[in-house]
Design a protein around this motif. Structure first.
Motif, PDB file in Angstrom:
ATOM      1  N   THR A   1      11.764   3.173  -0.024  1.00  0.00           N
ATOM      2  CA  THR A   1      12.863   3.330   0.941  1.00  0.00           C
ATOM      3  C   THR A   1      13.607   2.001   1.107  1.00  0.00           C
ATOM      4  OG1 THR A   1      11.466   4.910   2.119  1.00  0.00           O
ATOM      5  CG2 THR A   1      13.384   4.056   3.315  1.00  0.00           C
TER       6      THR A   1
ATOM      7  N   ASP B   1       8.337  -2.444   9.967  1.00  0.00           N
ATOM      8  CA  ASP B   1       8.345  -1.786  11.267  1.00  0.00           C
ATOM      9  C   ASP B   1       9.557  -0.855  11.290  1.00  0.00           C
ATOM     10  OD1 ASP B   1       7.768  -1.165  13.814  1.00  0.00           O
ATOM     11  OD2 ASP B   1       7.372  -3.214  14.445  1.00  0.00           O
ATOM     12  N   THR B   2      10.754  -1.445  11.317  1.00  0.00           N
ATOM     13  CA  THR B   2      11.935  -0.606  11.096  1.00  0.00           C
ATOM     14  C   THR B   2      12.523  -0.973   9.737  1.00  0.00           C
ATOM     15  OG1 THR B   2      13.613  -2.107  11.973  1.00  0.00           O
ATOM     16  CG2 THR B   2      12.459  -0.724  13.579  1.00  0.00           C
ATOM     17  N   VAL B   3      13.134   0.028   9.100  1.00  0.00           N
ATOM     18  CA  VAL B   3      13.714  -0.192   7.772  1.00  0.00           C
ATOM     19  C   VAL B   3      14.779  -1.287   7.854  1.00  0.00           C
ATOM     20  CG1 VAL B   3      15.010   0.885   5.890  1.00  0.00           C
ATOM     21  CG2 VAL B   3      13.233   2.171   7.036  1.00  0.00           C
TER      22      VAL B   3
ATOM     23  N   PRO C   1       0.841  -1.194   0.000  1.00  0.00           N
ATOM     24  CA  PRO C   1       0.000   0.000   0.000  1.00  0.00           C
ATOM     25  C   PRO C   1       0.884   1.254   0.000  1.00  0.00           C
ATOM     26  CG  PRO C   1      -0.751  -1.554   1.662  1.00  0.00           C
ATOM     27  CD  PRO C   1       0.558  -2.070   1.150  1.00  0.00           C
ATOM     28  N   SER C   2       0.457   2.275  -0.736  1.00  0.00           N
ATOM     29  CA  SER C   2       1.231   3.510  -0.853  1.00  0.00           C
ATOM     30  C   SER C   2       1.610   4.067   0.519  1.00  0.00           C
ATOM     31  CB  SER C   2       0.389   4.531  -1.617  1.00  0.00           C
ATOM     32  OG  SER C   2       1.133   5.674  -1.873  1.00  0.00           O
ATOM     33  N   GLY C   3       2.870   4.469   0.670  1.00  0.00           N
ATOM     34  CA  GLY C   3       3.329   5.061   1.926  1.00  0.00           C
ATOM     35  C   GLY C   3       3.873   4.040   2.916  1.00  0.00           C
TER      36      GLY C   3
ATOM     37  N   GLY D   1       6.568   2.245   2.603  1.00  0.00           N
ATOM     38  CA  GLY D   1       8.024   2.365   2.703  1.00  0.00           C
ATOM     39  C   GLY D   1       8.759   1.480   1.707  1.00  0.00           C
TER      40      GLY D   1
ATOM     41  N   ARG E   1       3.174   8.215   7.637  1.00  0.00           N
ATOM     42  CA  ARG E   1       4.260   8.176   6.651  1.00  0.00           C
ATOM     43  C   ARG E   1       3.871   8.895   5.361  1.00  0.00           C
ATOM     44  NH1 ARG E   1       6.482   1.952   7.551  1.00  0.00           N
ATOM     45  NH2 ARG E   1       7.062   2.296   9.731  1.00  0.00           N
TER      46      ARG E   1
END
Ligand code: ADP
Ligand code: 5GP
Length: 202
Positions: free
Chosen positions: A18, A168-170, A11-13, A15, A132
């Motif tokens: 990134t 959750d975290t990159v 879904p958009s946003g 990440g 985000r």
């Protein structure tokens, strides 16, 4: 050996961009297919790098010329994956990421059958996804509203994907993605022409 074709949706946003940027900086032998879109470029986006930005008639012509492996209308704009570009990368032995939506993923699964695998990335919560999208600062409130609405629908396809990653975290998400790529490269069925692997000593 041909590379792997890897569908990645989120879904958009969530990440996804990134995570992929980080992965590409760290892992060798991976690339991504630059899509065509009728959406206008965001600040900092470059033609031929992030997308091929085209107008509607050009998109339509490419579609009619069968240049797209898949195409879809997403959040009010058209997006399509170049068949030639994907083939060129796969023949070079590169693993090719297709950053496409759930409609495109369905088309590629159908066209490529077992010759691809798919990954779905989800945000840790809807609230965090909204934070985000808003925090990215690239979309109008109306666009954000549409993307959040579409996210609920896209989530219904999550079960069709081979792998699910929670961003959750990159760091954790990239670690998981890297592990998936490495595991897929080690599959026995990935011998050229699908022939059984002949191992040393056999
Ligand atoms: P997508 O490509 O899925 O639409 P982006 O990669 O553009 O999403 O990320 C949307 C926003 O969320 C960006 O501002 C990015 O910096 C931020 N972001 C991405 N991953 C995380 C994360 N794990 N934790 C916090 N913020 C994140
Ligand atoms: P964005 O406008 O945020 O770059 O992308 C919006 C959505 O379109 C994302 O879900 C992205 O994966 C999807 N998308 C980008 N390129 C393609 C494409 O070539 N085909 C399809 N089907 N979806 C795409």
């Amino acid at each position: 050996m041909r590379g792997n074709l890897i569908i990645i949706s989120a879904p958009s946003g969530t990440g996804k961009t990134t995570i992929l940027k980080r992965l590409f900086a760290e892992v060798k032998g991976v690339t991504f297919s630059v899509s065509h879109t009728t959406r206008g470029p965001r600040a900092g986006e470059k033609d031929g790098v992030d997308y091929y930005f085209v107008d509607q008639p050009t998109f339509q012509r490419l579609r009619e010329d069968n240049e797209f492996l898949e195409w879809a209308e997403v959040h009010g704009n058209f997006y399509g994956t170049s068949r030639r570009e994907v083939d060129r990368h796969l023949l070079q032995g590169l693993d090719v990421f297709l950053d496409i939506d759930v409609q495109g993923a369905r088309q590629v699964r159908e066209a490529a059958g077992g010759e691809c695998f798919s990954i779905f990335i989800v945000p840790p919560s809807w609230e965090e996804q909204e934070r985000r999208l808003t925090g990215r600062g690239t979309d109008s409130p109306e666009t954000i509203r549409l993307r959040l609405l579409n996210a609920r629908k896209e989530m219904q396809d999550a079960g069709l994907y081979d792998f699910l990653i929670v961003n959750d975290t990159v760091e954790q998400a990239v670690d998981t993605l890297r592990a998936i790529i490495i595991a897929q490269r080690s599959r026995t069925r990935r011998n050229p022409d699908g022939l059984p692997l002949i191992l040393p000593g056999q």
